[in-house]
Design an enzyme around this catalytic site. Structure first.
Site, PDB file in Angstrom:
ATOM      1  N   CYS A  91       0.838  -1.208   0.000  1.00 17.01           N
ATOM      2  CA  CYS A  91       0.000   0.000   0.000  1.00 17.01           C
ATOM      3  C   CYS A  91       0.877   1.265   0.000  1.00 17.01           C
ATOM      4  CB  CYS A  91      -0.978  -0.065   1.166  1.00 17.01           C
ATOM      5  SG  CYS A  91      -2.449   0.882   0.821  1.00 17.01           S
ATOM      6  N   HIS A 178      -3.223  -4.832   1.706  1.00 15.94           N
ATOM      7  CA  HIS A 178      -2.530  -5.121   2.982  1.00 15.94           C
ATOM      8  C   HIS A 178      -2.478  -6.626   3.234  1.00 15.94           C
ATOM      9  CE1 HIS A 178      -2.142  -1.147   5.093  1.00 15.94           C
ATOM     10  NE2 HIS A 178      -2.970  -0.804   4.126  1.00 15.94           N
ATOM     11  N   GLU A 180      -0.794  -8.293   5.251  1.00 18.09           N
ATOM     12  CA  GLU A 180      -0.595  -8.642   6.670  1.00 18.09           C
ATOM     13  C   GLU A 180      -1.925  -8.707   7.427  1.00 18.09           C
ATOM     14  OE1 GLU A 180      -0.239  -5.738   5.386  1.00 18.09           O
ATOM     15  OE2 GLU A 180      -0.847  -4.193   6.818  1.00 18.09           O
TER      16      GLU A 180
HETATM   17  N1  GLN Z   1      -3.612   6.399   1.171  1.00 19.47           N
HETATM   18  C1  GLN Z   1      -2.314   6.055   1.645  1.00 19.47           C
HETATM   19  C2  GLN Z   1      -1.233   6.876   0.981  1.00 19.47           C
HETATM   20  O1  GLN Z   1      -1.490   7.601   0.103  1.00 19.47           O
HETATM   21  C3  GLN Z   1      -2.040   4.582   1.441  1.00 19.47           C
HETATM   22  C4  GLN Z   1      -3.035   3.789   2.223  1.00 19.47           C
HETATM   23  C5  GLN Z   1      -2.464   2.611   2.925  1.00 19.47           C
HETATM   24  O2  GLN Z   1      -1.250   2.396   2.992  1.00 19.47           O
HETATM   25  N2  GLN Z   1      -3.345   1.853   3.498  1.00 19.47           N
HETATM   26  O3  GLN Z   1      -0.096   6.796   1.351  1.00 19.47           O
END
Ligand code: GLN
Length: 201
Positions: A91, A178, A180
């Site tokens: 992410c 994610h 995890e």
């Molecule tokens: N929206 C977050 C970002 O722009 C990423 C979201 C996440 O890691 N769950 O960094």
């Protein structure tokens, strides 16, 4: 003993520790987790594998480029010069790999768009096709980014329908979800097993 460096700047860090411990047990690999907050932590750990968790990439960039830390520029340089050691970016971690903003090139060959699912669907779960693991994977997406494109240097590792949600350049894996947070620790096992095989999957 395999040393795994976990980037601790911000975000979903502790669940990765639990997933790594479980993966280590299942793969029967002895693992030492090194928490990385500063450039000197990275140098001291000399890790065989790296995890960059999810969270907020803007906050990670701020804390990680602050002179008291200096972790991010050091990490990106380290990743470029240790290109067989596996890296798992999830992410926000995937955003940093695709767009390191340190003046060097991207660490995975893909263009990524932050918060691209919009507010109404900013968190969801979906069954993914994880070709890297050879099975379906339960994906948890939280204000997730989206790959706008992936270049020739990026292998598709995970699909959500027709959409690419995981890419791999060499042994660097960027996932927009994610892993995890699901019961399947397959990607953590991939990381450890690739590192244990000396960097070749
Ligand atoms: N929206 C977050 C970002 O722009 C990423 C979201 C996440 O890691 N769950 O960094």
């Amino acid at each position: 003993m395999l040393r795994v460096g976990l980037v601790m700047l911000q975000g979903a860090r502790h669940v990765h520790i639990a997933a790594l411990r479980l993966a280590a047990d299942e793969s029967d690999i002895e693992v030492e987790i090194h928490e990385l907050r500063k450039a000197s932590d990275l140098a001291a750990a000399d890790p065989h594998a790296i995890v960059i968790p999810g969270g907020e990439s803007t906050t990670m960039r701020l804390t990680g480029t602050d002179p008291t830390s200096g972790l991010l520029p050091a990490l990106f340089e380290w990743i470029r010069s240790n290109d067989t050691r596996p890296v798992l970016g999830t992410c926000a971690g995937a955003i940093l790999l695709a767009d390191p903003q340190d003046g060097g090139g991207p660490l995975v060959d893909a263009v990524i768009d932050r918060n691209a699912y919009g507010r109404q669907a900013d968190s969801f779960q979906a069954t993914l096709e994880a070709s890297l693991l050879g099975r379906d994977f339960p994906g948890v997406f939280i204000r997730a980014p989206r790959f706008l494109s992936n270049g020739e240097g990026a292998e598709v590792a995970v699909l959500h329908g027709d959409e690419v949600v995981g890419v791999m350049t060499g042994n660097r894996l960027a996932l927009t979800f994610h892993p995890e947070l699901s019961a399947d620790i397959g990607f953590h096992r991939w990381l450890l097993e690739t590192a244990a095989n000396g960097g070749s999957a």
